[in-house]
Design a protein around this motif. Structure first.
Motif, PDB file in Angstrom:
ATOM      1  N   GLN A  26      42.581  35.455  42.135  1.00 41.33           N
ATOM      2  CA  GLN A  26      41.967  35.231  40.820  1.00 41.33           C
ATOM      3  C   GLN A  26      43.098  34.938  39.848  1.00 41.33           C
ATOM      4  O   GLN A  26      43.896  35.812  39.517  1.00 41.33           O
ATOM      5  CB  GLN A  26      41.171  36.443  40.359  1.00 41.33           C
ATOM      6  N   CYS A  54      44.801  45.139  41.364  1.00 37.53           N
ATOM      7  CA  CYS A  54      43.376  45.207  40.989  1.00 37.53           C
ATOM      8  C   CYS A  54      42.824  46.606  41.235  1.00 37.53           C
ATOM      9  O   CYS A  54      42.071  47.142  40.407  1.00 37.53           O
ATOM     10  CB  CYS A  54      42.585  44.168  41.783  1.00 37.53           C
ATOM     11  N   CYS A  58      41.482  49.034  38.096  1.00 37.15           N
ATOM     12  CA  CYS A  58      40.065  49.437  38.052  1.00 37.15           C
ATOM     13  C   CYS A  58      39.913  50.949  38.195  1.00 37.15           C
ATOM     14  O   CYS A  58      39.062  51.552  37.538  1.00 37.15           O
ATOM     15  CB  CYS A  58      39.288  48.709  39.142  1.00 37.15           C
ATOM     16  N   GLU A  61      40.802  52.495  34.909  1.00 33.37           N
ATOM     17  CA  GLU A  61      39.721  52.323  33.935  1.00 33.37           C
ATOM     18  C   GLU A  61      38.608  53.336  34.193  1.00 33.37           C
ATOM     19  O   GLU A  61      38.017  53.879  33.255  1.00 33.37           O
ATOM     20  CB  GLU A  61      39.184  50.886  34.026  1.00 33.37           C
ATOM     21  N   GLY A 240      39.346  41.588  41.516  1.00 33.86           N
ATOM     22  CA  GLY A 240      39.303  40.978  40.193  1.00 33.86           C
ATOM     23  C   GLY A 240      38.191  41.559  39.342  1.00 33.86           C
ATOM     24  O   GLY A 240      37.922  42.775  39.368  1.00 33.86           O
ATOM     25  N   ARG A 241      37.514  40.678  38.576  1.00 40.89           N
ATOM     26  CA  ARG A 241      36.489  41.155  37.650  1.00 40.89           C
ATOM     27  C   ARG A 241      35.281  41.746  38.366  1.00 40.89           C
ATOM     28  O   ARG A 241      34.582  42.605  37.814  1.00 40.89           O
ATOM     29  CB  ARG A 241      36.041  40.024  36.730  1.00 40.89           C
ATOM     30  N   HIS A 242      35.024  41.307  39.609  1.00 44.00           N
ATOM     31  CA  HIS A 242      33.908  41.881  40.358  1.00 44.00           C
ATOM     32  C   HIS A 242      34.165  43.353  40.690  1.00 44.00           C
ATOM     33  O   HIS A 242      33.271  44.196  40.619  1.00 44.00           O
ATOM     34  CB  HIS A 242      33.682  41.085  41.649  1.00 44.00           C
ATOM     35  N   ALA A 244      36.109  45.344  38.910  1.00 41.75           N
ATOM     36  CA  ALA A 244      36.025  46.084  37.648  1.00 41.75           C
ATOM     37  C   ALA A 244      34.573  46.396  37.288  1.00 41.75           C
ATOM     38  O   ALA A 244      34.256  47.507  36.849  1.00 41.75           O
ATOM     39  CB  ALA A 244      36.694  45.272  36.538  1.00 41.75           C
ATOM     40  N   SER A 245      33.690  45.415  37.489  1.00 42.82           N
ATOM     41  CA  SER A 245      32.272  45.657  37.193  1.00 42.82           C
ATOM     42  C   SER A 245      31.683  46.707  38.123  1.00 42.82           C
ATOM     43  O   SER A 245      30.884  47.547  37.700  1.00 42.82           O
ATOM     44  CB  SER A 245      31.483  44.346  37.314  1.00 42.82           C
ATOM     45  N   ASN A 248      32.796  50.117  37.083  1.00 44.67           N
ATOM     46  CA  ASN A 248      32.129  50.476  35.832  1.00 44.67           C
ATOM     47  C   ASN A 248      30.710  50.972  36.109  1.00 44.67           C
ATOM     48  O   ASN A 248      30.233  51.923  35.474  1.00 44.67           O
ATOM     49  CB  ASN A 248      32.105  49.260  34.905  1.00 44.67           C
ATOM     50  N   ASN A 309      26.339  40.049  35.496  1.00 45.05           N
ATOM     51  CA  ASN A 309      27.028  40.565  36.686  1.00 45.05           C
ATOM     52  C   ASN A 309      26.945  42.082  36.765  1.00 45.05           C
ATOM     53  O   ASN A 309      27.879  42.760  37.171  1.00 45.05           O
ATOM     54  CB  ASN A 309      28.505  40.128  36.697  1.00 45.05           C
ATOM     55  N   ASP A 342      35.312  47.829  26.942  1.00 43.28           N
ATOM     56  CA  ASP A 342      36.510  46.983  26.892  1.00 43.28           C
ATOM     57  C   ASP A 342      37.419  47.531  25.804  1.00 43.28           C
ATOM     58  O   ASP A 342      37.367  47.117  24.644  1.00 43.28           O
ATOM     59  CB  ASP A 342      36.105  45.534  26.614  1.00 43.28           C
TER      60      ASP A 342
END
Length: 673
Positions: A26, A54, A58, A61, A240-242, A244-245, A248, A309, A342
């Motif tokens: 990514q 990554c 994550c 976070e 990546g962002r997947h 992180a989601s 979360n 997402n 965020d």
């Protein structure tokens, strides 16, 4: 055994093997100043994070949100696994911060891609995670010390979150079997030690991370019970962002969190200081902050939407312009710590600084119509930001509504007078110790039994009862609730029943409520049928007390079964009522017909007069008809004599006086001497 839940202990096991140094693919753009770049300058190439980076970002976070919302009672133990395990912190409260974890991770460094993969394994970290769960935390030690005799009530549960790159589903099952065996071994050790606690429940959350653009070799699997001590679930996620989601979503599921999005936040633009734009900020907090929405069913009115997402929903609340003073006290039903989703974005930073400076912000539910409803408030206390739940319904601190207003203004015909009498009949009074009840019952039990008898059938609303609105039924209603009846009481009840039969024979009216019915209400027979049904219901609730109560019920049943001649008389009465109704309807119809005929006749006369007027108007020079008669008004009164014998519509008045004075009258109506 429910003093500590699974959320009390969370162990992160992050894979530090060489394959975690692989790129996530990514790309992150580094050259953001493309417009101001001078000619001849080579643009910076985009970079991509590794799987290790990554996973660390994550997981940190996840820990940040956890520490923001639960700063004390939710603990995290972070373990890195390669050729051996590395425990980065302990269960002590002093080690529970993102600063401590980031410092320890910096010391560990990134994975070494040149290291021998055969020597590295995630199993080292998983075994250390099970051993760490058996260790006693400070909170568990405090509870065990306070409950010395029942220390076994303090449960030991925990959750293991493993971030790795698994090879296949078979590899995942091998990891689960290893954890199961380790739990059994550690429980045996804990049984003989005072410094360890056996694990009653362990949840394994295995997150398989793979680069973007590749196919996963591990399939997702929902939560599954491996044994009474172990449950497992598998998530296969792109880096990546997947990823992180996904984490979360997991932190919300694991700790009962919910999402609230604050919309229409006015902020000044960085480039244009004189202009402002509206931004949105998403906050995470405990689910109980939305409890009132769930109870009232207004969650859809609060603007529930699904984030992109994501499978979790967020409740949208609108920003209200804050007041300059913070003196007002609001009636709050709860306060919950918040954590921005965020945290590094400019809108989140501006909102956080705004609240930490001592300002408060009211939040309203977005509505398409009606007045705005302010349901929440953001405010800081001691350097921490809380989401306050404001009571949008009627406050319990206000004066209660008057009984004359009714419950919510809907019911107003309560039997207030009867209820006052009911309270007087069931008052509690002190009983002397020397007094003795022959039945052997305790006074309080006798009082409860009497209250139960009096409330077996007691309608609260006037319109829902007939017999309690009738003075004739009062003697029976007062006697039938007694525990025992005398012969005189039975005779009084039977006399009341016979009086009701006599009223029905005389066709006397009953106080039947007509609320909600059209017209004059039910007929007389239907009124008495309702009355008898309610009376029988009242007596049936007490008929099983004694034989004398049953005799009253038998009397009512016997009186309701009418003889044939009585039925015939009732039929004649019904026919007479029907004839009266028909006669009343026919009479009203005849009056309508008569009034219609009168109006038609008057209309015909008016039309005839209009036709005559039209003939005179249209033919002014035509001769008058030979048989023309003086026109009559609509009242048909006799025409004046002077108008009939007038000349050119003129008639000389007082002719007899002029004749007596010797004056002549000419044809044109003028007099001459």
């Amino acid at each position: 055994m429910k003093m500590f839940s699974v959320a009390h202990k969370t162990v992160f096991v992050v894979d530090h093997c060489p394959y975690m140094a692989e790129s996530s693919r990514q790309q992150v753009e580094c050259d953001v100043l493309t417009k101001s770049r001078a000619q001849g300058v080579i643009p910076l190439a985009p970079v991509s994070k590794s799987l290790w980076t990554c996973a660390v970002e994550c997981s940190m976070e996840y820990c940040r949100i956890l520490y923001d919302v639960y700063p004390k009672d939710k603990l995290v133990n972070y373990i890195v696994s390669d050729s051996e395990f590395h425990i980065l912190n302990s269960w002590r409260r002093g080690d529970q911060s993102t600063h401590e974890l980031m410092s320890a991770l910096a010391a560990v460094g990134p994975p070494n891609p040149r290291e021998d993969p055969e020597c590295c394994s995630i199993l080292h970290g998983l075994v250390a995670a099970v051993e760490s769960l058996c260790k006693i935390t400070e909170l568990q030690h405090e509870k065990r010390t306070a409950l010395m005799d029942t220390a076994e009530r303090v449960a030991n549960r925990g959750r293991i979150i493993c971030l790795t790159n698994a090879k296949s589903d078979t590899h995942v099952r091998m990891l689960e079997d290893c954890i199961q065996e380790t739990i059994l071994d550690q429980n045996k050790l804990a049984a003989g030690s005072d410094r360890l606690m056996g694990i009653q429940q362990c949840e394994l959350v295995l997150v398989h991370i793979y680069p973007q653009g590749e196919d996963t070799l591990v399939s997702d699997r929902p939560k599954k019970e491996i044994s009474p001590l172990l449950t497992s679930e598998v998530h296969s996620v792109r880096a990546g962002r997947h990823l992180a989601s996904k984490l979360n979503i997991l932190v919300q599921q694991h700790f009962d969190l919910a999402s609230t999005t604050i919309t229409n936040i006015p902020m000044k633009e960085e480039q244009h200081a004189n202009t402002s734009a509206n931004y949105d900020v998403e906050l995470l907090h405990h689910r109980d902050a939305h409890l009132e929405f769930f109870k009232s069913g207004d969650l859809h009115m609060a603007g529930t939407s699904t984030r992109e997402n994501s499978f979790k929903e967020t409740v949208t609340l609108k920003w209200c312009t804050p007041r300059t003073n913070n003196i007002e006290l609001h009636y709050c039903t709860g306060a919950y710590r918040i954590s921005p989703t965020d945290v590094n974005s400019r809108p989140s930073s501006c909102l956080t600084n705004f609240l930490l400076n001592g300002r408060s912000v009211l939040l309203e539910q977005p509505r398409k119509s009606g007045s705005k409803v302010i349901s929440h408030m953001l405010s800081s206390h001691g350097g921490e930001i809380f989401l306050h739940v404001l009571n949008s319904n009627r406050s319990t601190l206000e004066d209660p509504p008057s009984i004359s207003e009714g419950c919510g203004g809907r019911v107003t015909d309560y039997r207030i007078t009867d209820f006052g009498e009911f309270m007087r009949e069931n008052r509690l009074t002190p009983v002397a110790e020397s007094s003795h009840d022959p039945s052997g019952k305790v006074p309080v039990e006798r009082a409860k039994a009497q209250l139960e008898r009096y409330t077996r059938y007691w309608p609260m609303i006037i319109s829902q009862t007939t017999i309690f609105n009738m003075q004739a039924v009062v003697p029976l209603a007062n006697l039938i609730v007694k525990e025992t009846l005398t012969e005189e009481d039975v005779l009084t009840c039977q006399k009341t029943v016979y009086n009701l039969v006599d009223m029905e024979r005389k066709n006397d009216p009953l106080p039947i409520s007509t609320v909600g019915s059209r017209g004059k209400g039910p007929k007389r027979d239907e009124q008495y049928r309702i009355m008898w049904n309610e009376l029988e219901t009242l007596v049936k609730t007490h008929a099983g007390a004694t034989d004398r109560h049953q005799r009253v019920l038998d009397c009512i049943i016997a009186c309701r079964s009418k003889p044939p001649e009585e039925e015939e008389r009732k039929k004649r009465g019904r026919k007479r009522e029907d004839r009266e109704d028909r006669a009343e309807k026919n009479g009203s119809k005849e009056m309508e017909d008569k009034s219609w005929q009168d109006s038609e006749r008057l209309k015909g006369l008016l039309e005839k007069g209009e036709q005559d007027a039209e003939v005179i108007k249209d033919s002014p020079d035509s001769p008058e008809p030979l048989n023309k008669k003086p026109r009559l008004s609509t009242d048909e009164h006799q025409e004046f004599v002077g108008r009939v014998s007038s000349v050119n519509n003129k008639f000389e008045l007082y002719q007899h006086l002029k004749e007596e004075n010797g004056m002549d009258v000419h044809e044109n109506g003028k007099a001459s001497r």
